[in-house]
Design a protein around this motif. Structure first.
Motif, mmCIF file in Angstrom:
data_model
loop_
_atom_site.group_PDB
_atom_site.id
_atom_site.type_symbol
_atom_site.label_atom_id
_atom_site.label_comp_id
_atom_site.label_asym_id
_atom_site.label_seq_id
_atom_site.Cartn_x
_atom_site.Cartn_y
_atom_site.Cartn_z
ATOM 1 N N MET A 1 36.208 28.685 41.099
ATOM 2 C CA MET A 1 37.223 29.550 40.601
ATOM 3 C C MET A 1 35.835 30.179 39.519
ATOM 4 S SD MET A 1 40.333 31.915 39.453
ATOM 5 C CE MET A 1 41.001 31.197 40.217
ATOM 6 N N ASN A 2 35.043 31.354 39.972
ATOM 7 C CA ASN A 2 34.020 31.431 39.246
ATOM 8 C C ASN A 2 34.630 33.136 38.627
ATOM 9 O OD1 ASN A 2 31.358 32.913 38.477
ATOM 10 N ND2 ASN A 2 30.449 33.431 40.662
ATOM 11 N N ILE A 3 34.744 33.187 37.247
ATOM 12 C CA ILE A 3 35.022 34.240 36.583
ATOM 13 C C ILE A 3 34.140 34.957 35.738
ATOM 14 C CG2 ILE A 3 36.700 35.245 35.472
ATOM 15 C CD1 ILE A 3 38.480 31.990 35.523
ATOM 16 N N SER A 4 34.240 36.486 35.922
ATOM 17 C CA SER A 4 32.924 36.702 34.939
ATOM 18 C C SER A 4 33.734 38.251 34.159
ATOM 19 C CB SER A 4 31.440 37.384 36.121
ATOM 20 O OG SER A 4 31.858 38.128 37.178
ATOM 21 N N LEU A 5 33.524 39.125 33.403
ATOM 22 C CA LEU A 5 33.545 40.023 32.917
ATOM 23 C C LEU A 5 32.096 41.177 33.029
ATOM 24 C CD1 LEU A 5 36.062 39.266 30.004
ATOM 25 C CD2 LEU A 5 36.960 39.149 32.522
ATOM 26 N N LYS A 6 32.478 42.024 34.198
ATOM 27 C CA LYS A 6 31.891 43.154 34.235
ATOM 28 C C LYS A 6 32.139 44.559 33.892
ATOM 29 C CE LYS A 6 28.837 40.427 36.915
ATOM 30 N NZ LYS A 6 27.726 39.779 36.550
ATOM 31 N N ARG A 7 30.776 45.264 32.920
ATOM 32 C CA ARG A 7 31.042 46.552 31.922
ATOM 33 C C ARG A 7 31.489 47.528 32.890
ATOM 34 N NH1 ARG A 7 28.824 47.021 26.736
ATOM 35 N NH2 ARG A 7 28.864 45.060 25.910
ATOM 36 N N ILE A 8 31.838 48.053 32.520
ATOM 37 C CA ILE A 8 32.384 49.393 34.161
ATOM 38 C C ILE A 8 31.754 50.171 34.544
ATOM 39 C CG2 ILE A 8 35.047 49.716 33.067
ATOM 40 C CD1 ILE A 8 35.109 51.590 32.592
ATOM 41 N N THR A 9 31.530 50.424 35.005
ATOM 42 C CA THR A 9 30.381 51.261 35.627
ATOM 43 C C THR A 9 30.848 52.589 36.414
ATOM 44 O OG1 THR A 9 30.063 50.909 38.020
ATOM 45 C CG2 THR A 9 28.660 50.097 36.205
ATOM 46 N N GLU A 10 29.726 53.705 36.987
ATOM 47 C CA GLU A 10 30.472 54.719 37.309
ATOM 48 C C GLU A 10 31.349 54.281 39.187
ATOM 49 O OE1 GLU A 10 28.252 58.388 37.180
ATOM 50 O OE2 GLU A 10 29.925 59.656 37.617
ATOM 51 N N ASP A 11 30.685 53.315 39.043
ATOM 52 C CA ASP A 11 31.526 53.198 40.670
ATOM 53 C C ASP A 11 32.678 52.725 40.419
ATOM 54 O OD1 ASP A 11 29.039 53.854 41.498
ATOM 55 O OD2 ASP A 11 28.146 52.098 41.736
ATOM 56 N N ASP A 12 33.634 52.181 39.427
ATOM 57 C CA ASP A 12 34.273 51.783 38.834
ATOM 58 C C ASP A 12 35.433 52.822 38.975
ATOM 59 O OD1 ASP A 12 33.581 49.339 39.460
ATOM 60 O OD2 ASP A 12 33.231 49.524 37.711
ATOM 61 N N LEU A 13 35.104 53.687 39.021
ATOM 62 C CA LEU A 13 36.959 54.901 38.143
ATOM 63 C C LEU A 13 37.407 54.440 39.210
ATOM 64 C CD1 LEU A 13 33.831 57.866 36.736
ATOM 65 C CD2 LEU A 13 35.440 55.780 35.225
ATOM 66 N N GLU A 14 37.157 54.722 40.540
ATOM 67 C CA GLU A 14 38.087 55.018 41.527
ATOM 68 C C GLU A 14 39.695 53.503 41.541
ATOM 69 O OE1 GLU A 14 37.657 56.389 45.377
ATOM 70 O OE2 GLU A 14 39.207 56.163 45.731
ATOM 71 N N ILE A 15 38.756 52.464 41.258
ATOM 72 C CA ILE A 15 39.683 51.151 41.337
ATOM 73 C C ILE A 15 40.378 51.534 39.892
ATOM 74 C CG2 ILE A 15 37.980 49.999 40.886
ATOM 75 C CD1 ILE A 15 38.769 47.810 42.639
ATOM 76 N N ILE B 1 35.437 44.759 33.831
ATOM 77 C CA ILE B 1 36.024 44.834 35.412
ATOM 78 C C ILE B 1 35.845 43.006 35.282
ATOM 79 C CG2 ILE B 1 36.423 44.880 38.186
ATOM 80 C CD1 ILE B 1 37.053 47.448 36.890
ATOM 81 N N VAL B 2 37.239 42.485 34.936
ATOM 82 C CA VAL B 2 37.701 40.518 35.635
ATOM 83 C C VAL B 2 36.930 40.691 36.886
ATOM 84 C CG1 VAL B 2 39.279 39.037 35.995
ATOM 85 C CG2 VAL B 2 39.313 40.886 33.947
ATOM 86 N N ASN B 3 36.419 40.043 36.940
ATOM 87 C CA ASN B 3 35.519 39.418 38.717
ATOM 88 C C ASN B 3 36.245 38.149 39.066
ATOM 89 O OD1 ASN B 3 33.923 41.776 40.192
ATOM 90 N ND2 ASN B 3 33.903 41.295 37.280
ATOM 91 N N VAL B 4 36.634 38.105 39.805
ATOM 92 C CA VAL B 4 37.498 35.948 40.414
ATOM 93 C C VAL B 4 36.845 36.051 42.277
ATOM 94 C CG1 VAL B 4 38.676 34.321 40.904
ATOM 95 C CG2 VAL B 4 38.923 36.300 39.271
ATOM 96 N N ASP B 5 35.747 35.156 42.059
ATOM 97 C CA ASP B 5 35.187 34.853 42.942
ATOM 98 C C ASP B 5 34.360 35.709 44.049
ATOM 99 O OD1 ASP B 5 35.561 31.918 42.692
ATOM 100 O OD2 ASP B 5 37.307 32.393 43.531
ATOM 101 N N GLY B 6 33.717 37.063 42.710
ATOM 102 C CA GLY B 6 33.232 38.536 43.465
ATOM 103 C C GLY B 6 34.263 39.532 43.372
ATOM 104 N N LYS B 7 34.938 39.062 43.459
ATOM 105 C CA LYS B 7 36.886 39.914 44.243
ATOM 106 C C LYS B 7 36.941 40.251 42.423
ATOM 107 C CE LYS B 7 40.589 40.849 46.247
ATOM 108 N NZ LYS B 7 42.386 39.662 47.131
ATOM 109 N N GLN B 8 37.104 42.265 42.262
ATOM 110 C CA GLN B 8 37.495 42.550 41.559
ATOM 111 C C GLN B 8 39.186 43.146 41.117
ATOM 112 O OE1 GLN B 8 35.548 46.719 42.439
ATOM 113 N NE2 GLN B 8 34.755 46.748 40.351
ATOM 114 N N VAL B 9 39.480 42.203 40.372
ATOM 115 C CA VAL B 9 41.633 41.937 40.301
ATOM 116 C C VAL B 9 41.637 42.336 38.311
ATOM 117 C CG1 VAL B 9 40.438 39.505 41.276
ATOM 118 C CG2 VAL B 9 40.520 39.839 38.879
ATOM 119 N N GLY B 10 40.966 43.116 38.087
ATOM 120 C CA GLY B 10 41.643 44.049 36.594
ATOM 121 C C GLY B 10 40.498 44.301 36.038
#
Lengths: 181, 79
Positions: free
Chosen positions: A1-15, A57-66
């Motif tokens: 499982m590849n986990i990463s924490l990415k800073r939010i951007t404007e593209d994340d506002l909807e989700i 944004i919490v990313n797991v295997d390239g998927k935004q999960v939380g």
């Protein structure tokens, strides 16, 4: 499982908006909110200008999960509140939750001047209090009838973690490293 | 009520399962609604029932009914 924490951007506002308004997520929050994209864009401009919070944004295997976040960052007193939610039900494991918290604690105490982080947990969410003890926090107290929501008062439980406490606690646990942006 | 009866009762109440489910092996990964809050709710009920407090790594490694029995024995619970 590849986990990463990415800073939010404007593209994340909807989700983020969609997640935040979900009843299963907002029931643990102090407020229920009705958002739209215009409100989100205004909020994001303020977020960027004020810099009193950091959201990932919490990313797991390239998927935004939380999302996990620091809010009310107080540079004078060197503390901030931490919060989290995992929106994707398939990823609500204890292991993921602990992994992202412990990696974020490392990042916070290595890369910022913060001395203490704390969590505020609504009455009735005892499992979250026990989770916070398991991740290193100590229970600091309770604010009685502190939140008025939907016509009812709720107590607010306070849990906290100082830099020193984390440095001692992290020696007692093992966890996979993940990228924190 | 014996310790194993208390243990089983906690699982049956929390997971709405049967004794047969437990006897057949009960791994949390196989349960659709398993999540971190349910995990912590189970931990809280076990700690209260057996008057113990789990270390964090034991909580993290608590992944099934059977494996939970082994962890409980570490804390001196005769089960």
């Amino acid at each position: 499982m590849n986990i990463s924490l990415k800073r939010i951007t404007e593209d994340d506002l909807e989700i983020l908006m969609t997640w935040r308004m979900r009843p299963d997520i907002s029931k643990h929050m102090m407020t229920d909110v009705k958002l739209n994209m215009d409100m989100q864009r205004k909020w994001f401009a303020k977020y960027q200008a004020e810099q009193t919070q950091i959201r990932w944004i919490v990313n797991v295997d390239g998927k935004q999960v939380g999302s996990i976040y620091l809010i009310d960052i107080d540079e004078k007193n060197k503390h901030a509140e931490i919060g989290v939610y995992i929106a994707d039900l398939a990823y609500r494991s204890l292991k993921l939750l602990l992994t992202i918290h412990w990696n974020l604690f490392d990042w916070i105490f290595e890369n910022t001047d913060l001395h203490r982080i704390y969590g505020l947990i609504m009455e009735g969410n005892e499992a979250m209090i026990r989770f916070n003890i398991a991740n290193g926090h100590q229970v600091e107290g309770k604010m009685v009838d502190h939140i008025y929501k939907n016509g009812k008062y709720y107590d607010l439980n306070v849990v906290g973690l100082t830099k020193q406490r984390w440095q001692a606690f992290r020696e007692t646990v093992s966890y996979d490293k993940c990228e924190v942006e | 009520m014996t310790n194993i009866e208390k243990y089983n009762a906690i699982f049956i109440e929390l997971f709405d399962c049967t004794q047969q489910d437990l006897d057949g092996g009960f791994a949390f990964n196989d349960i659709e609604r398993w999540d971190s809050l349910l995990h912590m709710a189970l931990i809280g009920k076990l700690e209260e029932a057996f008057d113990i407090m789990f270390d964090t790594m034991d909580i993290l490694n608590y992944e099934s009914y059977q494996n939970g029995l082994k962890i409980l024995r570490k804390y001196g619970v005769e089960i």
